[in-house]
Design a protein around this motif. Sequence first.
Motif, mmCIF file in Angstrom:
data_model
loop_
_atom_site.group_PDB
_atom_site.id
_atom_site.type_symbol
_atom_site.label_atom_id
_atom_site.label_comp_id
_atom_site.label_asym_id
_atom_site.label_seq_id
_atom_site.Cartn_x
_atom_site.Cartn_y
_atom_site.Cartn_z
ATOM 1 N N GLN A 144 -1.410 22.719 97.551
ATOM 2 C CA GLN A 144 -0.308 22.322 98.428
ATOM 3 C C GLN A 144 0.720 21.463 97.694
ATOM 4 O O GLN A 144 1.270 20.516 98.239
ATOM 5 C CB GLN A 144 -0.851 21.577 99.649
ATOM 6 N N GLY A 145 0.946 21.819 96.442
ATOM 7 C CA GLY A 145 1.980 21.130 95.683
ATOM 8 C C GLY A 145 1.493 19.984 94.846
ATOM 9 O O GLY A 145 2.298 19.267 94.240
ATOM 10 N N GLY A 146 0.175 19.788 94.797
ATOM 11 C CA GLY A 146 -0.370 18.736 93.937
ATOM 12 C C GLY A 146 -0.310 19.134 92.479
ATOM 13 O O GLY A 146 0.168 20.218 92.129
ATOM 14 N N ILE A 147 -0.825 18.260 91.628
ATOM 15 C CA ILE A 147 -0.761 18.519 90.192
ATOM 16 C C ILE A 147 -2.146 18.362 89.582
ATOM 17 O O ILE A 147 -2.916 17.480 89.983
ATOM 18 C CB ILE A 147 0.251 17.568 89.511
ATOM 19 N N ARG A 148 -2.478 19.211 88.652
ATOM 20 C CA ARG A 148 -3.775 19.128 87.986
ATOM 21 C C ARG A 148 -3.838 17.866 87.132
ATOM 22 O O ARG A 148 -2.917 17.586 86.385
ATOM 23 C CB ARG A 148 -4.019 20.378 87.141
ATOM 24 N N GLY A 149 -4.944 17.153 87.256
ATOM 25 C CA GLY A 149 -5.102 15.922 86.492
ATOM 26 C C GLY A 149 -4.820 14.670 87.298
ATOM 27 O O GLY A 149 -5.031 13.558 86.818
ATOM 28 N N ARG A 150 -4.348 14.815 88.550
ATOM 29 C CA ARG A 150 -4.025 13.638 89.363
ATOM 30 C C ARG A 150 -5.276 12.873 89.794
ATOM 31 O O ARG A 150 -5.287 11.642 89.796
ATOM 32 C CB ARG A 150 -3.214 14.048 90.605
ATOM 33 N N THR A 151 -6.342 13.583 90.153
ATOM 34 C CA THR A 151 -7.547 12.913 90.649
ATOM 35 C C THR A 151 -8.127 11.952 89.624
ATOM 36 O O THR A 151 -8.538 10.844 89.956
ATOM 37 C CB THR A 151 -8.612 13.963 91.039
ATOM 38 N N GLU A 152 -8.127 12.347 88.374
ATOM 39 C CA GLU A 152 -8.712 11.524 87.318
ATOM 40 C C GLU A 152 -7.718 10.536 86.708
ATOM 41 O O GLU A 152 -8.082 9.728 85.847
ATOM 42 C CB GLU A 152 -9.221 12.426 86.189
ATOM 43 N N ASN A 184 -4.125 0.125 85.376
ATOM 44 C CA ASN A 184 -4.360 1.187 86.375
ATOM 45 C C ASN A 184 -3.064 1.895 86.781
ATOM 46 O O ASN A 184 -2.962 2.439 87.875
ATOM 47 C CB ASN A 184 -5.134 0.656 87.589
ATOM 48 N N ALA A 185 -2.110 1.909 85.868
ATOM 49 C CA ALA A 185 -0.830 2.582 86.139
ATOM 50 C C ALA A 185 -0.903 4.085 85.910
ATOM 51 O O ALA A 185 0.098 4.791 86.097
ATOM 52 C CB ALA A 185 0.277 1.982 85.272
ATOM 53 N N GLY A 186 -2.061 4.602 85.529
ATOM 54 C CA GLY A 186 -2.187 6.039 85.314
ATOM 55 C C GLY A 186 -1.942 6.839 86.578
ATOM 56 O O GLY A 186 -1.375 7.934 86.540
ATOM 57 N N GLY A 187 -2.345 6.289 87.722
ATOM 58 C CA GLY A 187 -2.164 6.993 88.986
ATOM 59 C C GLY A 187 -0.704 7.205 89.326
ATOM 60 O O GLY A 187 -0.282 8.318 89.665
ATOM 61 N N VAL A 188 0.088 6.140 89.226
ATOM 62 C CA VAL A 188 1.497 6.271 89.575
ATOM 63 C C VAL A 188 2.248 7.085 88.520
ATOM 64 O O VAL A 188 3.225 7.772 88.831
ATOM 65 C CB VAL A 188 2.164 4.886 89.775
ATOM 66 N N THR A 189 1.775 7.047 87.284
ATOM 67 C CA THR A 189 2.411 7.852 86.235
ATOM 68 C C THR A 189 2.277 9.341 86.534
ATOM 69 O O THR A 189 3.259 10.105 86.487
ATOM 70 C CB THR A 189 1.787 7.542 84.862
ATOM 71 N N VAL A 190 1.061 9.768 86.873
ATOM 72 C CA VAL A 190 0.850 11.184 87.159
ATOM 73 C C VAL A 190 1.436 11.549 88.527
ATOM 74 O O VAL A 190 1.871 12.694 88.742
ATOM 75 C CB VAL A 190 -0.640 11.552 87.047
ATOM 76 N N SER A 191 1.494 10.593 89.443
ATOM 77 C CA SER A 191 2.200 10.834 90.699
ATOM 78 C C SER A 191 3.679 11.128 90.429
ATOM 79 O O SER A 191 4.296 11.962 91.102
ATOM 80 C CB SER A 191 2.071 9.622 91.627
ATOM 81 N N TYR A 192 4.242 10.424 89.461
ATOM 82 C CA TYR A 192 5.623 10.676 89.054
ATOM 83 C C TYR A 192 5.776 12.107 88.539
ATOM 84 O O TYR A 192 6.730 12.821 88.890
ATOM 85 C CB TYR A 192 6.022 9.668 87.984
ATOM 86 N N PHE A 193 4.790 12.564 87.734
ATOM 87 C CA PHE A 193 4.831 13.936 87.245
ATOM 88 C C PHE A 193 4.758 14.929 88.414
ATOM 89 O O PHE A 193 5.448 15.955 88.424
ATOM 90 C CB PHE A 193 3.666 14.201 86.282
#
Length: 473
Positions: free
Chosen positions: A185-193, A357-366
Amino acid sequence: MKGEKQAAFYQSVLNSFDKAAALTDLPKGLLSHIRECNAVYQMRFPVKINNQIQVIEAYRVQHSQHRTPTKGGIRFSSHVNQDEVMALATLMTFKCALVDVPFGGAKGGVKISPRKYTPEQLEKITRRYTTELIRKNFIGASLDVPAPDYGTGAREMAWILDTYNTFKIGDIDGLACVTGKPVSQGGIRGRTEATGRGVFYGLRELLLQKDEMEAIGLTPGISGKRMVVQGLGNVGSYAATISQNEGGAVIVGVSEIEGTIYNKDGMDIDKVLRYRKEHGTMIGFPGSTKLEDRNGWLSIDCDVLVPAALESQIRIDNAHLVKAKIIAEAANGPVTDEAEAILLEKGVIILPDMFLNAGGVTVSYFEWLKNLSHMRFGRMEKRYNQNTYESLVNLVEKTTGKVIGKRERQVIARGADEVDLVRSGLEETMINSFYQIRELKNRRKKVNDYRSAAFVTALNKISSDYLSMGVFP
């Protein structure tokens, strides 16, 4: 008592801000503006649960709109209150600035215990909360973009997206109103981790600093380092598994709601997670010892301590128990400012949450960029790159007269998938941000810890945005 801790959490964030602000030459008026939350939306809405009306308490806080949209997760917890959400929104502003993600900081919270509700009831609450955000223009691809946090995940983000699209029919960028969605539904691979992987990248870079490691009696590199992880949620589990499987770290202690287990020789974290899933608890994991004190994780002798649960876990009353040489803040605000003073005095290195823990928002940006471009990463270039690499391999074989094995050929000639590009972008972001912080810490004599250096680095970026964009007439 819990409310007092959350108020202390917000005050701790403000204290850290004030400490860093005093190290800058920025105008006091500008600093005062950056310090405070711009908008706090407190709401109460009714939801019918088991044929009875429940009034749900919820929040959405936008800390800074120097960049838009604002960005931040939504937390489902019975301990949610306004101070906690304000603290988390404030940290988000600095987190985004540190990793050069063009968002302002925000955060949301719904005061419920997810375990006490069925999936159908949680869906009803999530959709009602989203409706409230829509009514007040607190959600949208260019306004405010939520994401998962403690107690929420891809499922809740899918409900938010569907509710938004029901109200905003024809919004071509509707997919970008929320991140952390299912890939379908528009998510991105790698976001969960992403957050846990970001913890690994940041910690790995610190451990590569020979001078700092020598100062605390460690050899450079993450391999072989004894690690204790508190919290096996999304962040803690991925931080632990990636540190073990890709970095060679040794997990000697793990703590969760049911207690703390320990093995001085290390435990296979993948097996620990499987055991917990099968048995409903990690207590009894073969080869491990259960500590009598559930909070015994604090005093385990280790190289790296990773608090990956909730805020204010290491406080003035227990900081003296810490034996770790490095604390990697995978959670938001796990170390209070008072405890930090004690730990720094002891020579403990603390990698701050706003960076680590900025990895989450970084990949959210992607993911946000992917949704706005309406195209999966790698779709345009994957086959072109693969064909180019294949041609190069063929040229090498022809020139040398040697044949490259099938497996080696597949590795060399493989084009990058979306998850490869996401991980590469995350790694680049975390490495660049770490060295920006470290360079400032080493250059400024009065900035002698990573948290102050991170705050000052972020403050310089945010103030530059405000002044260059003419926000103040």
